[in-house]
Design a protein around this motif. Structure first.
Motif, PDB file in Angstrom:
ATOM      1  N   UNK A  45      -4.658 -30.994  11.523  1.00  0.00           N
ATOM      2  CA  UNK A  45      -3.532 -30.080  11.358  1.00  0.00           C
ATOM      3  C   UNK A  45      -3.529 -29.057  12.504  1.00  0.00           C
ATOM      4  N   UNK A  46      -2.397 -28.957  13.159  1.00  0.00           N
ATOM      5  CA  UNK A  46      -2.254 -28.005  14.256  1.00  0.00           C
ATOM      6  C   UNK A  46      -2.816 -28.489  15.584  1.00  0.00           C
ATOM      7  N   UNK A  47      -3.312 -29.734  15.629  1.00  0.00           N
ATOM      8  CA  UNK A  47      -3.880 -30.266  16.875  1.00  0.00           C
ATOM      9  C   UNK A  47      -2.781 -30.395  17.925  1.00  0.00           C
ATOM     10  N   UNK A  48      -3.141 -30.159  19.160  1.00  0.00           N
ATOM     11  CA  UNK A  48      -2.217 -30.244  20.291  1.00  0.00           C
ATOM     12  C   UNK A  48      -2.140 -31.700  20.757  1.00  0.00           C
ATOM     13  N   UNK A  49      -1.158 -32.426  20.256  1.00  0.00           N
ATOM     14  CA  UNK A  49      -1.028 -33.852  20.567  1.00  0.00           C
ATOM     15  C   UNK A  49      -0.752 -34.097  22.049  1.00  0.00           C
ATOM     16  N   UNK A  50       0.036 -33.233  22.672  1.00  0.00           N
ATOM     17  CA  UNK A  50       0.319 -33.393  24.109  1.00  0.00           C
ATOM     18  C   UNK A  50      -0.978 -33.256  24.913  1.00  0.00           C
ATOM     19  N   UNK A  51      -1.835 -32.322  24.517  1.00  0.00           N
ATOM     20  CA  UNK A  51      -3.130 -32.154  25.181  1.00  0.00           C
ATOM     21  C   UNK A  51      -3.985 -33.398  24.972  1.00  0.00           C
ATOM     22  N   UNK A  52      -3.988 -33.922  23.747  1.00  0.00           N
ATOM     23  CA  UNK A  52      -4.764 -35.124  23.456  1.00  0.00           C
ATOM     24  C   UNK A  52      -4.325 -36.300  24.311  1.00  0.00           C
ATOM     25  N   UNK A  90     -13.220 -38.799  14.197  1.00  0.00           N
ATOM     26  CA  UNK A  90     -13.355 -37.662  15.095  1.00  0.00           C
ATOM     27  C   UNK A  90     -14.774 -37.588  15.642  1.00  0.00           C
ATOM     28  N   UNK A  91     -15.743 -37.923  14.796  1.00  0.00           N
ATOM     29  CA  UNK A  91     -17.139 -37.958  15.237  1.00  0.00           C
ATOM     30  C   UNK A  91     -17.366 -38.989  16.332  1.00  0.00           C
ATOM     31  N   UNK A  92     -16.656 -40.110  16.265  1.00  0.00           N
ATOM     32  CA  UNK A  92     -16.775 -41.123  17.319  1.00  0.00           C
ATOM     33  C   UNK A  92     -16.203 -40.597  18.634  1.00  0.00           C
ATOM     34  N   UNK A  93     -15.109 -39.846  18.565  1.00  0.00           N
ATOM     35  CA  UNK A  93     -14.552 -39.246  19.780  1.00  0.00           C
ATOM     36  C   UNK A  93     -15.559 -38.244  20.350  1.00  0.00           C
ATOM     37  N   UNK A  94     -16.195 -37.483  19.473  1.00  0.00           N
ATOM     38  CA  UNK A  94     -17.224 -36.535  19.934  1.00  0.00           C
ATOM     39  C   UNK A  94     -18.391 -37.281  20.576  1.00  0.00           C
ATOM     40  N   UNK A  95     -18.737 -38.444  20.019  1.00  0.00           N
ATOM     41  CA  UNK A  95     -19.814 -39.240  20.604  1.00  0.00           C
ATOM     42  C   UNK A  95     -19.444 -39.687  22.019  1.00  0.00           C
ATOM     43  N   UNK A  96     -18.201 -40.126  22.203  1.00  0.00           N
ATOM     44  CA  UNK A  96     -17.751 -40.492  23.559  1.00  0.00           C
ATOM     45  C   UNK A  96     -17.824 -39.274  24.471  1.00  0.00           C
ATOM     46  N   UNK A  97     -17.379 -38.145  23.967  1.00  0.00           N
ATOM     47  CA  UNK A  97     -17.414 -36.906  24.744  1.00  0.00           C
ATOM     48  C   UNK A  97     -18.830 -36.599  25.212  1.00  0.00           C
ATOM     49  N   UNK A  98     -19.781 -36.740  24.316  1.00  0.00           N
ATOM     50  CA  UNK A  98     -21.180 -36.449  24.636  1.00  0.00           C
ATOM     51  C   UNK A  98     -21.779 -37.514  25.549  1.00  0.00           C
ATOM     52  N   UNK A  99     -21.628 -38.779  25.167  1.00  0.00           N
ATOM     53  CA  UNK A  99     -22.237 -39.871  25.946  1.00  0.00           C
ATOM     54  C   UNK A  99     -21.670 -39.994  27.348  1.00  0.00           C
ATOM     55  N   UNK A 100     -20.390 -39.713  27.498  1.00  0.00           N
ATOM     56  CA  UNK A 100     -19.749 -39.836  28.801  1.00  0.00           C
ATOM     57  C   UNK A 100     -19.767 -38.509  29.571  1.00  0.00           C
ATOM     58  N   UNK A 101     -20.350 -37.478  28.947  1.00  0.00           N
ATOM     59  CA  UNK A 101     -20.449 -36.155  29.567  1.00  0.00           C
ATOM     60  C   UNK A 101     -19.069 -35.652  30.019  1.00  0.00           C
ATOM     61  N   UNK A 102     -18.088 -35.740  29.120  1.00  0.00           N
ATOM     62  CA  UNK A 102     -16.717 -35.372  29.452  1.00  0.00           C
ATOM     63  C   UNK A 102     -16.480 -33.867  29.434  1.00  0.00           C
ATOM     64  N   UNK A 103     -17.304 -33.147  28.693  1.00  0.00           N
ATOM     65  CA  UNK A 103     -17.199 -31.685  28.665  1.00  0.00           C
ATOM     66  C   UNK A 103     -16.006 -31.152  27.893  1.00  0.00           C
ATOM     67  N   UNK A 104     -15.504 -31.922  26.930  1.00  0.00           N
ATOM     68  CA  UNK A 104     -14.372 -31.447  26.144  1.00  0.00           C
ATOM     69  C   UNK A 104     -14.843 -30.435  25.105  1.00  0.00           C
ATOM     70  N   UNK A 105     -14.011 -29.432  24.876  1.00  0.00           N
ATOM     71  CA  UNK A 105     -14.265 -28.445  23.840  1.00  0.00           C
ATOM     72  C   UNK A 105     -13.878 -29.046  22.486  1.00  0.00           C
ATOM     73  N   UNK A 106     -14.375 -28.479  21.379  1.00  0.00           N
ATOM     74  CA  UNK A 106     -14.071 -29.041  20.054  1.00  0.00           C
ATOM     75  C   UNK A 106     -12.580 -29.233  19.788  1.00  0.00           C
ATOM     76  N   UNK A 107     -11.762 -28.269  20.197  1.00  0.00           N
ATOM     77  CA  UNK A 107     -10.317 -28.413  19.951  1.00  0.00           C
ATOM     78  C   UNK A 107      -9.725 -29.545  20.798  1.00  0.00           C
ATOM     79  N   UNK A 108     -10.322 -29.835  21.937  1.00  0.00           N
ATOM     80  CA  UNK A 108      -9.863 -30.959  22.753  1.00  0.00           C
ATOM     81  C   UNK A 108     -10.258 -32.292  22.121  1.00  0.00           C
ATOM     82  N   UNK A 109     -11.469 -32.355  21.578  1.00  0.00           N
ATOM     83  CA  UNK A 109     -11.906 -33.561  20.866  1.00  0.00           C
ATOM     84  C   UNK A 109     -10.979 -33.808  19.681  1.00  0.00           C
ATOM     85  N   UNK A 110     -10.641 -32.751  18.967  1.00  0.00           N
ATOM     86  CA  UNK A 110      -9.734 -32.876  17.823  1.00  0.00           C
ATOM     87  C   UNK A 110      -8.359 -33.342  18.274  1.00  0.00           C
TER      88      UNK A 110
END
Length: 124
Positions: A45-52, A90-110
């Motif tokens: 809810x409230x996630x920035x789809x354009x950012x995603x 969402x946890x899988x997206x966070x895993x990609x963020x961590x494993x790939x060292x993407x540096x996304x903030x929590x709101x970006x992962x969301x």
């Protein structure tokens, strides 16, 4: 009775990395066990789809998925038995963020997870 205090020794860079990784792992386990499982798609809810959408292109997610599963990469989206809730996805997206060292903030992962939910998963 005499008590002895353990001698504290400095920890080198390797020990610090191990300690930091341990803290992150514990924090991730705690976060993943949080109520996100029960919240369903409300976590988007409230996630920035354009950012995603922008982040998916910027981080070349589709190309990575193609390299992992072939075809157009869409086979990665509903792996049997992997996950069946919005929180786990969402946890899988966070895993990609961590494993790939993407540096996304929590709101970006969301934001990325919200786009995936809209386009592929459709969790309620």
């Amino acid at each position: 009775m005499k008590m002895q205090i353990a001698e504290l020794k400095p920890v080198g860079p390797r020990g610090m990395r191990w300690a930091a990784a341990s803290v992150l792992l514990i924090a991730a386990a705690f976060w993943l066990s949080a109520p996100a499982y029960a919240q369903g798609a409300d976590i988007f809810k409230g996630a920035d789809l354009a950012l995603g959408e922008k982040l998916i292109v910027e981080h070349q997610c589709v190309q990575c998925h193609i390299s992992k599963v072939g075809g157009d990469g869409s086979a990665i989206f509903k792996p049997l038995g992997k996950f069946n809730t919005a929180g786990l996805m969402r946890g899988m997206v966070e895993m990609c963020n961590t494993n790939m060292n993407l540096g996304m903030f929590p709101e970006e992962v969301t934001a990325v997870a919200a786009v995936l939910n809209r386009d592929h998963y459709k969790f309620k």
